[in-house]
Design a protein around this motif. Structure first.
Motif, PDB file in Angstrom:
ATOM      1  N   LEU A   1       0.835  -1.199   0.000  1.00  0.00           N
ATOM      2  CA  LEU A   1       0.000   0.000   0.000  1.00  0.00           C
ATOM      3  C   LEU A   1       0.870   1.249   0.000  1.00  0.00           C
ATOM      4  O   LEU A   1       0.549   2.234  -0.682  1.00  0.00           O
ATOM      5  N   MET A   2       1.962   1.238   0.747  1.00  0.00           N
ATOM      6  CA  MET A   2       2.895   2.370   0.751  1.00  0.00           C
ATOM      7  C   MET A   2       3.446   2.609  -0.651  1.00  0.00           C
ATOM      8  O   MET A   2       3.548   3.755  -1.096  1.00  0.00           O
ATOM      9  N   GLU A   3       3.787   1.519  -1.312  1.00  0.00           N
ATOM     10  CA  GLU A   3       4.312   1.636  -2.677  1.00  0.00           C
ATOM     11  C   GLU A   3       3.248   2.224  -3.602  1.00  0.00           C
ATOM     12  O   GLU A   3       3.547   3.102  -4.419  1.00  0.00           O
ATOM     13  N   GLU A   4       2.015   1.765  -3.448  1.00  0.00           N
ATOM     14  CA  GLU A   4       0.918   2.280  -4.270  1.00  0.00           C
ATOM     15  C   GLU A   4       0.695   3.776  -4.004  1.00  0.00           C
ATOM     16  O   GLU A   4       0.477   4.561  -4.941  1.00  0.00           O
TER      17      GLU A   4
ATOM     18  N   LEU B   1      -5.799   9.159  -3.485  1.00  0.00           N
ATOM     19  CA  LEU B   1      -4.836   9.220  -2.381  1.00  0.00           C
ATOM     20  C   LEU B   1      -5.547   9.255  -1.028  1.00  0.00           C
ATOM     21  O   LEU B   1      -5.096   8.618  -0.071  1.00  0.00           O
ATOM     22  N   ALA B   2      -6.658   9.971  -0.953  1.00  0.00           N
ATOM     23  CA  ALA B   2      -7.423  10.013   0.301  1.00  0.00           C
ATOM     24  C   ALA B   2      -7.964   8.629   0.638  1.00  0.00           C
ATOM     25  O   ALA B   2      -7.931   8.201   1.794  1.00  0.00           O
ATOM     26  N   HIS B   3      -8.456   7.930  -0.397  1.00  0.00           N
ATOM     27  CA  HIS B   3      -8.963   6.564  -0.182  1.00  0.00           C
ATOM     28  C   HIS B   3      -7.832   5.640   0.284  1.00  0.00           C
ATOM     29  O   HIS B   3      -8.009   4.841   1.214  1.00  0.00           O
ATOM     30  N   LEU B   4      -6.676   5.767  -0.348  1.00  0.00           N
ATOM     31  CA  LEU B   4      -5.527   4.945   0.057  1.00  0.00           C
ATOM     32  C   LEU B   4      -5.077   5.292   1.480  1.00  0.00           C
ATOM     33  O   LEU B   4      -4.685   4.401   2.243  1.00  0.00           O
TER      34      LEU B   4
ATOM     35  N   GLU C   1       1.288   9.463  -5.586  1.00  0.00           N
ATOM     36  CA  GLU C   1       1.837  10.786  -5.297  1.00  0.00           C
ATOM     37  C   GLU C   1       2.754  11.255  -6.421  1.00  0.00           C
ATOM     38  O   GLU C   1       2.735  12.439  -6.790  1.00  0.00           O
ATOM     39  N   GLN C   2       3.540  10.338  -6.975  1.00  0.00           N
ATOM     40  CA  GLN C   2       4.393  10.696  -8.103  1.00  0.00           C
ATOM     41  C   GLN C   2       3.557  11.072  -9.324  1.00  0.00           C
ATOM     42  O   GLN C   2       3.879  12.032 -10.030  1.00  0.00           O
ATOM     43  N   ASP C   3       2.475  10.320  -9.549  1.00  0.00           N
ATOM     44  CA  ASP C   3       1.568  10.644 -10.652  1.00  0.00           C
ATOM     45  C   ASP C   3       0.966  12.032 -10.463  1.00  0.00           C
ATOM     46  O   ASP C   3       0.878  12.814 -11.418  1.00  0.00           O
TER      47      ASP C   3
END
Length: 145
Positions: free
Chosen positions: A35-38, A80-83, A43-45
């Motif tokens: 999940l951190m990687e995702e 990102l908020a969902h993640l 964030e990079q996107d």
């Protein structure tokens, strides 16, 4: 006289519970890493979208393109908020798994200490009986002479 720990099946069960708790925690930690990687990818996107939008604005951008960029940016922020919510729930789950593992380890440790205590008592009883037999042999030996 045989040294048997009558609670060995319980100790084995506690060991199984501890092993399962370790595996559960390991799976949760693996999910956290994934999940951190995702999140990092998202964030990079998002950063790339912002940079791309800036570059396009300097060149001149149509209103339609600007709306598309803002829509994509909003979508990435929602993702990102969902993640982040998933990460919070997962971290709560990790805390619970760690507590479960600590409880299982503590329960197993108590039985191991009890087993050690029983083994020590057995060894002491064995030594006491051995001493009594040797004393009896010495007494019998003295009576003969």
């Amino acid at each position: 006289m045989k040294n048997q720990f009558k609670l060995q099946p319980v100790l084995n069960y506690r060991q199984t519970l501890e092993d399962q708790a370790k595996q559960d925690l390991g799976r949760c930690l693996q999910k956290e890493a994934e999940l951190m990687e995702e999140i990092q990818v998202k964030e990079q996107d998002l950063g790339a979208l912002y940079r791309d939008l800036e570059a396009r604005q300097q060149q001149g951008v149509s209103t339609d393109e600007l709306l598309l960029y803002h829509h994509r940016i909003s979508s990435k922020i929602e993702q990102l908020a969902h993640l982040a919510d998933r990460m919070d729930r997962l971290r709560d789950q990790i805390v619970r798994k760690r507590e479960t593992l600590a409880d299982a380890a503590r329960d197993k440790k108590l039985l191991e200490k009890l087993k050690e205590k029983k083994n020590l008592q057995f060894q002491q009883e064995l030594k006491r009986r051995e001493t009594a037999v040797l004393d009896e042999i010495a007494v019998q030996f003295h009576r003969r002479f």
